[in-house]
Design a protein around this motif. Structure first.
Motif, PDB file in Angstrom:
ATOM      1  N   TYR A  47       0.938  -1.211   0.088  1.00 53.78           N
ATOM      2  CA  TYR A  47      -0.094   0.004   0.019  1.00 53.78           C
ATOM      3  C   TYR A  47       1.011   1.056   0.238  1.00 53.78           C
ATOM      4  CZ  TYR A  47      -3.557  -3.158   1.228  1.00 53.78           C
ATOM      5  OH  TYR A  47      -4.646  -4.468   1.268  1.00 53.78           O
ATOM      6  N   ARG A  48       0.313   2.293  -0.670  1.00 53.00           N
ATOM      7  CA  ARG A  48       1.057   3.401  -0.784  1.00 53.00           C
ATOM      8  C   ARG A  48       0.903   4.507   0.487  1.00 53.00           C
ATOM      9  NH1 ARG A  48      -1.900   7.803  -2.312  1.00 53.00           N
ATOM     10  NH2 ARG A  48       0.195   8.969  -2.617  1.00 53.00           N
ATOM     11  N   GLU A  49      -0.349   4.403   1.025  1.00 56.55           N
ATOM     12  CA  GLU A  49      -0.743   5.261   2.143  1.00 56.55           C
ATOM     13  C   GLU A  49      -1.664   4.849   3.221  1.00 56.55           C
ATOM     14  OE1 GLU A  49      -2.359  10.007   2.511  1.00 56.55           O
ATOM     15  OE2 GLU A  49      -2.602   8.746   0.532  1.00 56.55           O
ATOM     16  N   ARG A  50      -1.582   5.147   4.321  1.00 53.45           N
ATOM     17  CA  ARG A  50      -2.450   4.671   5.588  1.00 53.45           C
ATOM     18  C   ARG A  50      -3.041   5.880   6.072  1.00 53.45           C
ATOM     19  NH1 ARG A  50      -2.481   4.435  11.360  1.00 53.45           N
ATOM     20  NH2 ARG A  50      -3.565   2.346  11.931  1.00 53.45           N
ATOM     21  N   ARG A  51      -4.343   5.770   6.246  1.00 51.84           N
ATOM     22  CA  ARG A  51      -5.105   7.035   6.836  1.00 51.84           C
ATOM     23  C   ARG A  51      -6.026   6.634   7.772  1.00 51.84           C
ATOM     24  NH1 ARG A  51      -7.482  10.864   1.671  1.00 51.84           N
ATOM     25  NH2 ARG A  51      -5.433  10.968   0.408  1.00 51.84           N
ATOM     26  N   VAL A  52      -6.398   7.252   8.924  1.00 53.70           N
ATOM     27  CA  VAL A  52      -7.385   6.926   9.948  1.00 53.70           C
ATOM     28  C   VAL A  52      -8.258   8.055   9.819  1.00 53.70           C
ATOM     29  CG1 VAL A  52      -7.636   6.518  12.165  1.00 53.70           C
ATOM     30  CG2 VAL A  52      -5.872   5.476  11.214  1.00 53.70           C
ATOM     31  N   TYR A  53      -9.751   7.807   9.993  1.00 57.34           N
ATOM     32  CA  TYR A  53     -10.670   8.906   9.945  1.00 57.34           C
ATOM     33  C   TYR A  53     -11.714   8.587  11.123  1.00 57.34           C
ATOM     34  CZ  TYR A  53      -9.589  10.520   5.328  1.00 57.34           C
ATOM     35  OH  TYR A  53      -8.977  10.835   4.365  1.00 57.34           O
ATOM     36  N   ARG A  54     -12.308   9.439  11.651  1.00 57.18           N
ATOM     37  CA  ARG A  54     -13.349   9.515  12.547  1.00 57.18           C
ATOM     38  C   ARG A  54     -14.709  10.256  12.190  1.00 57.18           C
ATOM     39  NH1 ARG A  54     -13.110   9.254  19.196  1.00 57.18           N
ATOM     40  NH2 ARG A  54     -12.740   7.130  18.526  1.00 57.18           N
ATOM     41  N   VAL A  55     -15.684   9.810  11.986  1.00 53.32           N
ATOM     42  CA  VAL A  55     -16.773  10.407  11.731  1.00 53.32           C
ATOM     43  C   VAL A  55     -17.860  10.332  13.118  1.00 53.32           C
ATOM     44  CG1 VAL A  55     -18.839  10.553  10.009  1.00 53.32           C
ATOM     45  CG2 VAL A  55     -16.547   9.503   9.425  1.00 53.32           C
ATOM     46  N   LEU A  56     -18.156  11.719  13.473  1.00 50.85           N
ATOM     47  CA  LEU A  56     -18.741  11.609  14.609  1.00 50.85           C
ATOM     48  C   LEU A  56     -20.286  11.781  14.219  1.00 50.85           C
ATOM     49  CD1 LEU A  56     -16.573  14.206  16.900  1.00 50.85           C
ATOM     50  CD2 LEU A  56     -16.830  11.825  17.385  1.00 50.85           C
ATOM     51  N   PHE A  57     -21.119  11.211  15.026  1.00 50.61           N
ATOM     52  CA  PHE A  57     -22.707  11.166  14.919  1.00 50.61           C
ATOM     53  C   PHE A  57     -23.198  11.698  16.185  1.00 50.61           C
ATOM     54  CE2 PHE A  57     -21.064   8.305  11.935  1.00 50.61           C
ATOM     55  CZ  PHE A  57     -21.795   8.533  10.742  1.00 50.61           C
ATOM     56  N   ALA A  58     -24.598  12.214  16.208  1.00 53.72           N
ATOM     57  CA  ALA A  58     -25.383  12.545  17.204  1.00 53.72           C
ATOM     58  C   ALA A  58     -26.557  11.607  17.035  1.00 53.72           C
ATOM     59  CB  ALA A  58     -26.008  14.163  17.249  1.00 53.72           C
ATOM     60  N   LEU A  74     -28.787   7.992  12.836  1.00 56.65           N
ATOM     61  CA  LEU A  74     -27.989   9.082  13.513  1.00 56.65           C
ATOM     62  C   LEU A  74     -27.816  10.241  12.579  1.00 56.65           C
ATOM     63  CD1 LEU A  74     -24.967   6.318  14.490  1.00 56.65           C
ATOM     64  CD2 LEU A  74     -26.951   7.377  15.755  1.00 56.65           C
ATOM     65  N   ILE A  75     -26.943  11.385  13.140  1.00 57.68           N
ATOM     66  CA  ILE A  75     -27.022  12.517  12.583  1.00 57.68           C
ATOM     67  C   ILE A  75     -25.449  12.824  12.347  1.00 57.68           C
ATOM     68  CG2 ILE A  75     -27.307  14.832  12.449  1.00 57.68           C
ATOM     69  CD1 ILE A  75     -30.143  14.318  13.725  1.00 57.68           C
ATOM     70  N   PRO A  76     -24.986  12.867  11.236  1.00 53.88           N
ATOM     71  CA  PRO A  76     -23.410  13.160  11.303  1.00 53.88           C
ATOM     72  C   PRO A  76     -23.151  14.583  11.539  1.00 53.88           C
ATOM     73  CG  PRO A  76     -24.281  13.308   9.118  1.00 53.88           C
ATOM     74  CD  PRO A  76     -25.527  12.925   9.925  1.00 53.88           C
ATOM     75  N   VAL A  77     -22.000  14.551  12.533  1.00 52.90           N
ATOM     76  CA  VAL A  77     -21.572  16.018  12.975  1.00 52.90           C
ATOM     77  C   VAL A  77     -20.166  16.472  12.467  1.00 52.90           C
ATOM     78  CG1 VAL A  77     -20.678  16.916  15.201  1.00 52.90           C
ATOM     79  CG2 VAL A  77     -22.478  15.433  15.343  1.00 52.90           C
ATOM     80  N   THR A  78     -19.465  15.658  12.243  1.00 60.82           N
ATOM     81  CA  THR A  78     -18.192  16.130  11.569  1.00 60.82           C
ATOM     82  C   THR A  78     -17.225  14.968  11.168  1.00 60.82           C
ATOM     83  OG1 THR A  78     -16.026  17.566  11.736  1.00 60.82           O
ATOM     84  CG2 THR A  78     -16.686  16.292  13.384  1.00 60.82           C
ATOM     85  N   THR A  79     -16.400  15.082  10.173  1.00 53.82           N
ATOM     86  CA  THR A  79     -15.486  13.930   9.848  1.00 53.82           C
ATOM     87  C   THR A  79     -14.022  14.559  10.250  1.00 53.82           C
ATOM     88  OG1 THR A  79     -16.637  13.271   8.141  1.00 53.82           O
ATOM     89  CG2 THR A  79     -14.548  12.487   7.855  1.00 53.82           C
ATOM     90  N   GLU A  80     -13.328  13.525  10.933  1.00 58.51           N
ATOM     91  CA  GLU A  80     -11.887  14.136  11.375  1.00 58.51           C
ATOM     92  C   GLU A  80     -10.817  13.302  10.736  1.00 58.51           C
ATOM     93  OE1 GLU A  80     -12.962  16.189  15.669  1.00 58.51           O
ATOM     94  OE2 GLU A  80     -12.725  14.009  15.550  1.00 58.51           O
ATOM     95  N   ARG A  81      -9.740  13.559  10.660  1.00 60.89           N
ATOM     96  CA  ARG A  81      -8.634  12.785  10.175  1.00 60.89           C
ATOM     97  C   ARG A  81      -7.565  12.812  11.198  1.00 60.89           C
ATOM     98  NH1 ARG A  81      -5.042  13.140   4.493  1.00 60.89           N
ATOM     99  NH2 ARG A  81      -3.506  11.426   5.195  1.00 60.89           N
ATOM    100  N   PHE A  82      -7.182  11.325  11.563  1.00 58.56           N
ATOM    101  CA  PHE A  82      -5.882  11.309  12.427  1.00 58.56           C
ATOM    102  C   PHE A  82      -4.655  10.884  12.082  1.00 58.56           C
ATOM    103  CE2 PHE A  82      -9.890  10.399  15.175  1.00 58.56           C
ATOM    104  CZ  PHE A  82      -9.916  11.754  15.928  1.00 58.56           C
ATOM    105  N   SER A  83      -4.682  10.401  10.792  1.00 60.60           N
ATOM    106  CA  SER A  83      -3.399  10.125  10.101  1.00 60.60           C
ATOM    107  C   SER A  83      -3.428  10.248   8.654  1.00 60.60           C
ATOM    108  CB  SER A  83      -2.617   9.032  10.554  1.00 60.60           C
ATOM    109  OG  SER A  83      -3.691   7.706  10.003  1.00 60.60           O
TER     110      SER A  83
END
Length: 248
Positions: A145-156, A239-248
């Motif tokens: 693989y060429r890249e590793r990413r980590v995301y978090r999508v928060l929900f209310a 669920l209602i999405p709040v935001t999408t964050e990236r951790f790597s």
């Protein structure tokens, strides 16, 4: 849902051409407790769209609300209130465009405008603060693989046990999944791999979908499509999405 002291949207002509697949998020607004007509199951609509960086991190949110009494209007505090005020959150239910069209017509709005027209109602933008990605996990991706990413999508909002069961079945969550994960799944293509876990966060007041992406391609739209599909499934479960964050 009373008119908000924000920006009142104009009323352009409704487009009658065939509509493309929905890319906006639609919500039904239930009447307030004690409203004169409790038999009215839906009192209005909210339409939203996130703005994002090229890597799919949320940078802002646009929204517009509609009721038969007020017409279309927009305010930056509308979407913020949906996610932070418990009373407002309890009255808002995710829906599809097809269902929104039916309620809009039943409430006297006629034909729901196409999405290009609905975007013209977004008159007050709600920014979402962003920061450089935190580095969680190994800096280098696994071999192949060429890249590793980590995301978090928060929900209310919350999930009922039967909704969690439905997610576990749909995602084929292993029966021996970790206790910190309510549901999980994975998807592999010839060149990319996605794995995800849904868990409670914030002292059980919210939900987070953590997604690990291993990219063999260089296309951000592959990531965007996967995150959109996962978010759509969770919206379908309430669920209602709040935001999408990236951790790597």
């Amino acid at each position: 849902m009373a008119a908000h002291p924000g920006h009142t949207a104009p009323r352009p002509a409704v487009t009658t051409a065939s509509q493309p697949p929905s890319s906006l998020d639609y919500y039904l607004v239930l009447p307030r407790p004690g409203d004169p007509d409790p038999a009215t199951a839906v009192g209005g609509l909210v339409v939203e769209e996130f703005t994002r960086e090229h890597d799919q991190v949320s940078t802002g949110l646009d929204s517009a609300g509609w009721t038969p009494a007020t017409g279309w209007w927009s305010s930056a505090s509308l979407s913020r209130g949906i996610r932070t005020d418990p009373a407002t959150l309890a009255r808002v239910v995710p829906t599809s465009r097809a269902q929104a069209e039916g309620h809009y017509r039943r409430l006297g709005g006629g034909q729901l405008p196409d999405e290009a027209v609905l975007r013209s109602y977004f008159l007050a933008h709600q920014p979402i603060p962003t920061a450089a990605p935190l580095r969680l996990g190994p800096a280098q991706p696994p071999a192949g693989y060429r890249e590793r990413r980590v995301y978090r999508v928060l929900f209310a909002k919350d999930l009922h046990p039967d909704q969690v069961t439905s997610l576990r079945a749909g995602w084929r969550t292993p029966v021996d999944a970790t206790s910190t994960s309510a549901a999980s799944g994975h998807l592999e293509t010839n060149v990319d791999r996605f794995s995800w876990e849904l868990r409670r966060v914030g002292h059980t007041r919210a939900w987070a979908l953590d997604v690990i992406v291993l990219l063999g391609t260089a296309a951000d739209d592959v990531v965007g499509s996967a995150l959109s599909d996962l978010t759509r499934v969770l919206r379908q479960h309430g669920l209602i999405p709040v935001t999408t964050e990236r951790f790597s």
